[in-house]
Scaffold this active site. Sequence first.
Site, mmCIF file in Angstrom:
data_model
loop_
_atom_site.group_PDB
_atom_site.id
_atom_site.type_symbol
_atom_site.label_atom_id
_atom_site.label_comp_id
_atom_site.label_asym_id
_atom_site.label_seq_id
_atom_site.Cartn_x
_atom_site.Cartn_y
_atom_site.Cartn_z
ATOM 1 C CD GLU A 159 -43.702 40.925 -11.139
ATOM 2 O OE1 GLU A 159 -43.545 41.583 -12.176
ATOM 3 O OE2 GLU A 159 -43.791 39.674 -11.140
ATOM 4 C CD GLU A 322 -39.084 43.249 -12.990
ATOM 5 O OE1 GLU A 322 -39.770 42.577 -13.805
ATOM 6 O OE2 GLU A 322 -38.630 42.796 -11.925
#
Length: 408
Positions: A159, A322
């Site tokens: 991220e 994810e």
Amino acid sequence: MTTPLNRFLWGASTAAHQVEGGNVGNDIWLLENLPDRSGGFREPSGDAVDHYHRYVDDIGLLAGLGLNAYRFSVEWARIEPERGQVSQAALDHYARMADACLERGLVPLVTLHHFTSPLWLAQAGGWDEAEAADLFAAHAERVAARLGDRIGAWMTFNEINLSTLAYDLPDARRARRLEKLRAAAGRRIAADRFSTFLTHGGRAPEVLARAHSLSVQALRAQVRAPVGLTLALPDLQAEPGGEAHLARAQAETQDRWLDITGPDDFVGVQTYTRELFGPEGRLPPPDGQALTLTGWEVYPQALGHAVTRAWSRTGKPILVTENGIATDHDPLRIDYTRRALEGLAQARGQGAEVWGYLHWSALDNFEWMHGYGPTFGLIGVDRATQARQVRDSARWLGDVARTHPDGP
């Protein structure tokens, strides 16, 4: 479907700091343990779920479910506890983790940076300093040299766009929050430039983009496996009148980061829910909608939308790195995942090339500011005893993997 990984990947993910325990040498450990919770964390990570010592059994549980991939991160602060001092023992540990995966039929997937950095880097200004990019590239090079072609795919950053998700936080408020944190950290250590990945200043996005580019080059000099990064990609939607806010959010929090993946082999998509925008900006979840233990709207449709957008923007293969839900009601986890996979199947039907689906997370773990309250794990953990409990959702996902070897 044939991919460079030779199969569709069905698996689960973890992050070193969230599961290993005892990562005393990184920046987040310091913040967790500041007095009066001044670092913003509800509780310290402590022993976490002791995955550092229990990884063989945990990997065995994943393999026994019928999954074929495990994504984990390496802790930079263990590998380089002081600048220039490299721990061969730590590198060997992560090599053994990869070997444990391979011995049990799991493809090991590695993330080089999952939010935490060595304390020495944070003390020197962290990602606000240009030198951090070169230091990270050196980290990538040494990990790749030791783990080599054991690894099925490499992710540089987890991220990388995280800080920009708060794009609508006023600059003055952001600066005050950062200075408050630096002051609290400075009372524990001599660091007037203390800065972390989670709480950095305005220069960091450019430094992180360069760090990614340099580390991709370093990895490709050592390994043949695909290389990419992962992005937090909530499904962004606008209510009437919110179109301008939506466009700005897409540009600043997603597109600028999707566009740096040009040299990469794939894009890691991480999606949990949607975000709504109205005439005044970001909106809370709609009234009456079910919420997760982290306060997010239960919105499994987000995954298919996010995958389609990432694929359309980049034209690159997608690896879902994810997707999951924080809940203490396991039937909801099954329902959420089923619906998310239906959306993923629709995205594939529309042409998106998808290499795999990795659930977040393999184990209940330390959920950063939230502490141990939110439970995301396919495998539950009693932290008083560290006993593992394989949930029905884990068995369900394993059955899906067995019956759909080529993906949803």
